[in-house]
Design an enzyme around this catalytic site. Structure first.
Site, PDB file in Angstrom:
ATOM      1  N   GLN B 125       0.848  -1.185   0.000  1.00 33.12           N
ATOM      2  CA  GLN B 125       0.000   0.000   0.000  1.00 33.12           C
ATOM      3  C   GLN B 125       0.888   1.241   0.000  1.00 33.12           C
ATOM      4  OE1 GLN B 125      -2.599   0.052   3.383  1.00 33.12           O
ATOM      5  NE2 GLN B 125      -3.744   1.828   2.714  1.00 33.12           N
ATOM      6  N   GLY B 126       0.597   2.222  -0.869  1.00 30.21           N
ATOM      7  CA  GLY B 126       1.411   3.434  -0.947  1.00 30.21           C
ATOM      8  C   GLY B 126       0.572   4.682  -0.756  1.00 30.21           C
ATOM      9  N   SER B 128       0.739   6.766   2.735  1.00 33.13           N
ATOM     10  CA  SER B 128       1.392   7.736   3.624  1.00 33.13           C
ATOM     11  C   SER B 128       2.630   8.332   2.960  1.00 33.13           C
ATOM     12  CB  SER B 128       1.820   7.054   4.925  1.00 33.13           C
ATOM     13  OG  SER B 128       0.704   6.614   5.628  1.00 33.13           O
ATOM     14  N   GLU B 243     -10.938  -1.604   5.242  1.00 33.39           N
ATOM     15  CA  GLU B 243      -9.893  -1.833   6.221  1.00 33.39           C
ATOM     16  C   GLU B 243     -10.434  -1.733   7.634  1.00 33.39           C
ATOM     17  OE1 GLU B 243      -5.236  -0.496   6.551  1.00 33.39           O
ATOM     18  OE2 GLU B 243      -6.625   0.856   5.564  1.00 33.39           O
ATOM     19  N   ASN B 371      -6.071   5.463  16.303  1.00 33.42           N
ATOM     20  CA  ASN B 371      -7.296   5.387  17.099  1.00 33.42           C
ATOM     21  C   ASN B 371      -7.794   6.776  17.507  1.00 33.42           C
ATOM     22  OD1 ASN B 371      -6.968   2.702  16.704  1.00 33.42           O
ATOM     23  ND2 ASN B 371      -7.028   2.125  18.875  1.00 33.42           N
ATOM     24  N   GLU B 372      -6.888   7.741  17.530  1.00 37.16           N
ATOM     25  CA  GLU B 372      -7.342   9.119  17.824  1.00 37.16           C
ATOM     26  C   GLU B 372      -8.206   9.634  16.667  1.00 37.16           C
ATOM     27  OE1 GLU B 372      -4.188   7.998  18.466  1.00 37.16           O
ATOM     28  OE2 GLU B 372      -4.732   7.898  20.588  1.00 37.16           O
TER      29      GLU B 372
END
Lengths: 369, 388
Positions: B125-126, B128, B243, B371-372
């Site tokens: 996966q690309g 970030s 996801e 999670n934030e």
């Protein structure tokens, strides 16, 4: 395999929710606090008219012949409204106990059948006082009580007991300590049968509270979202702050994952109430956890207002505190799970989410609820 | 509500169980973040594909069985119960696959899904970038159109499996004048294309599970563009939905781990001094069950034409924190021996498995949207709290 509610069940839930949101307002709950009985007769009658008291009574006794799964969303709504009257205790707990007793006795005790008819029509009310609860809520408003003497189940008329009223932190509750003398003519079950009845009843009671705790949690979160949207500080709603958002998001996560545990427990209780210990304890422990978190975080979101008598939040919060401890507190239910996990023959692992029946190693017909 | 499996579902479970029993490698495979381990896991994907078990929910034409989500849950339960190898191509089969099903052209599906399902092409996966983590709309890596090709320049980071994978699916800025979530496109890039440099980044366990990818005038055909040019954001959000929503972490994974935790607890019960452990074990088992029940609920709702809904953003927080709790509790039960690496003379398989899992569990609350960020999404989209 279908883990959803059907349209009838959702429709019943919606009509109860609508009725409760109109008839059971915070203002009318506070009016009950000043009354002797604690009961709003008009609200109670509308719930009877909607069929709540008839719901779990068999059709042959004038009831609707519904089961725990049909009623579980109703119990959730009663929690959401913080309904003071003990509708859930009588309809989802005491009534099925009488139904079970009547079935086990094959109708040989005509008092039970007659009483069930009177319950269905809303003319009479029965509540039960298992040994795990020190008090009975709204005992004074009942016509009969189901009381334990060892494994025995006694059906006792209200005028044959002494009630000593206790004041709860939740003024909507009307707790009584009950004193009574067991007599042979009040005993409707004993021995194995009595033990099974109490076992099922404990599961139904804990399940009933779990569903109400879920409704209470969601109601507290909804009120707090509204408060955090309306209340402004530093020129903007306090709800834009992540610290506030995350307090409520944490409550939402807990409630969201208590839900399916409650619904599985409702199904298990409907199918086999004496064998529902583990699923019921899971439901009660997680719903209690969600409600405790909601009580705490929602008070925090309300700030000083949350600590006042004037703010309605405490109507829900105090109910959550009390229902969390009734019918077995978190320790009781986590201990039941712990004991089960330690059993060498416990069915653990991903293939056993719904027990063992699907593996073909037990003879049990498909039961659709 | 009917919580009994049908005869067909029971039959399917038995078929999966028998097949796995006959095909699972006798010895555990080495980590897929090593050369040898990746190759072994690639072989396992091919074996699964030969048994038509690569991705049971996919249509038959793409190597699947057209199963519904309940069957998928049954497959996963048997898969984890049997201790089968981890899925090395999870970026492909769990994320890109469903995305292509929805947004790919027939030709793209034929080209990419089949190769994914047969186990011959592995995906990274690309998304970030150094300047675009939680704030993914800050993506700068460019793909400039040149005729029927794109010319890619820039950098991606935290690309899981990219060191050994064959392809990467990227979110790239195709409109240089655009900003934020406009002007981004979803483009598939072969990692062996001229101008691609992959630099491994060792993770907490010392193995190169991550990579940085540098693109220097990398040319790819516009056949590799998924959906509309400039419409990549919506597609990426749909992928992120898979996801966080349902497929990435199946409940069986945590149920199996919590079962192992209970077994470890029974062994060590007499040596426990920490009073909180009993509570943690009970909690972990309950939560793993709750996650399974919640997934059955969602699967049933989807089968009955319902929608996933914003409450699915609760999932990722719940399973990632559950995974941490399970492994933290196991480490507490193992006591001072918990730190022993698999290569030590004193190590045994049990110790190594827990340590590996404990290290991996640290990443759960971070990847697939921290999670934030998830809590913000719950507060704003599920509860309706004000954004600003």
């Amino acid at each position: 395999m279908n883990f959803t509610f059907n349209d009838d069940q959702l429709l019943f839930r919606d009509s109860v929710r609508d009725l409760l949101s109109n008839e059971v307002t915070a203002e009318r709950i506070r009016q009950r606090w000043d009354s002797d009985s604690g009961v709003d007769s008009a609200a109670l009658q509308s719930l009877v008219d909607l069929g709540l008291t008839a719901a779990l009574v068999p059709e042959e006794q004038g009831g609707l012949g519904l089961n725990t799964v049909d009623f579980i969303l109703i119990a959730e709504e009663c929690g959401r409204a913080a309904l003071p009257e003990p509708i859930v205790d009588s309809c989802l707990v005491a009534t099925p106990m009488l139904v079970d007793a009547d079935r086990a006795l094959e109708g040989s005790d005509s008092r039970l059948g007659e009483l069930l008819q009177a319950i269905a029509s809303g003319d009479q009310t029965v509540l039960c006082g298992p040994s795990i609860n020190p008090y009975i809520n709204f005992a004074h408003s009942a016509d009969y009580l189901l009381l334990p003497h060892g494994n025995e189940v006694h059906l006792v008329a209200i005028d044959a007991v002494q009630l000593e009223l206790q004041t709860s932190v939740d003024l909507s509750r009307r707790l009584s300590k009950v004193s009574w003398q067991p007599r042979s003519e009040t005993c409707i079950a004993r021995g194995e049968m009595g033990a099974d009845l109490w076992r099922s009843t404990l599961n139904r009671g804990a399940l009933a509270n779990a569903a109400q705790l879920l409704g209470l949690s969601e109601a507290m979160v909804a009120r707090s979202v509204q408060f955090a949207t309306d209340r402004e500080q530093f020129g903007r709603p306090i709800g834009v702050n992540q610290a506030v958002k995350h307090l409520l998001a944490d409550c939402a996560v807990k409630a969201e994952f208590a839900k399916p545990a409650i619904y599985r427990a409702a199904y298990t209780v409907a199918v086999a109430p004496t064998r529902a210990d583990w699923s019921v304890s899971h439901a009660k422990a997680s719903a209690g956890d969600a409600a405790r978190a909601a009580s705490r975080n929602c008070t925090q979101v309300h700030g000083a207002m949350g600590y006042t008598w004037e703010c309605d939040l405490h109507i829900w919060m105090k109910r959550a505190w009390t229902l969390d401890r009734e019918w077995g507190d978190a320790g009781f239910h986590k201990n039941r799970i712990h004991e089960w996990l330690l059993q060498p023959n416990a069915l653990l692992g991903p293939q056993y989410t719904f027990g063992r029946r699907h593996l073909g190693d037990a003879v049990n017909p498909t039961i659709a609820v | 509500m009917d919580l009994i499996y049908t005869a067909a579902q029971t039959q399917f479970r038995a078929e999966v169980r028998d097949w796995l029993k006959a095909h699972i490698p006798a010895a555990p495979l080495p980590s897929f973040d090593t050369d040898v381990g990746f190759a072994a896991h690639r072989e396992w994907e091919k074996t699964l594909a030969q048994g038509d078990f690569g991705m049971v929910t996919w249509p038959k034409e793409f190597g699947g069985r057209g199963c519904d989500l309940i069957d998928w849950l049954i497959f996963e339960e048997e898969y984890y119960r049997a201790g089968a190898p981890l899925r090395v191509n999870q970026n492909g089969i769990f994320l890109l696959g469903p995305t292509l099903m929805e947004y790919g052209t027939p030709a793209q599906k034929k080209r990419f899904i089949s190769a994914m399902a047969s186990g011959s092409e592995m995906w990274a996966q690309g998304w970030s970038e150094p300047g675009a983590g939680s704030d993914m709309a800050a993506i700068r890596c460019r793909a400039d159109r040149d005729g029927d090709e794109f010319v890619i320049n820039g950098q991606k980071i935290w690309s899981t499996r990219a060191v050994f994978a064959d392809w990467v699916f990227c979110l790239l800025r195709t409109d240089p004048e655009s900003s934020r979530h406009h002007g981004l496109s979803f483009i598939l890039v072969p990692l062996d294309a001229p101008g691609v440099t992959v630099r491994p980044i060792p993770q907490l366990n010392g193995l190169p599970g991550f990579a940085e990818i540098f693109f220097d005038d990398v040319r790819v055909s516009d056949f590799n563009l998924i959906g509309e040019e400039g419409g990549g954001w919506a597609i990426a959000m749909a992928t992120a939905g898979f996801e966080r929503g349902l497929m990435l972490r199946s409940p069986a994974r945590f149920q199996q781990a919590s079962k192992r935790l209970v077994e470890l607890y029974r062994q060590r019960q007499n040596d426990i001094l920490d009073l909180s452990i009993e509570d943690s074990v009970v909690r972990c088992y309950m939560d793993a069950e709750a996650y399974a029940l919640s997934t059955y609920q969602t699967a049933s709702r989807l089968i009955n034409n319902g929608a996933i809904g914003p409450e699915s953003s609760c999932n990722k927080i719940f399973w990632s924190e559950l995974d941490l709790s399970i492994h933290e509790t196991a480490m507490s039960l193992l006591g001072a021996k918990a730190e022993i690496e698999p290569s030590s003379p004193d190590a045994d398989q049990q110790l190594s498995n827990w340590l590996d899992g404990f290290l991996f569990a640290q990443s759960g609350p971070i990847y697939a949207g921290t999670n934030e960020i998830q809590r913000n999404i719950i507060a704003e989209r599920m509860l309706g709290m004000p954004r600003r």
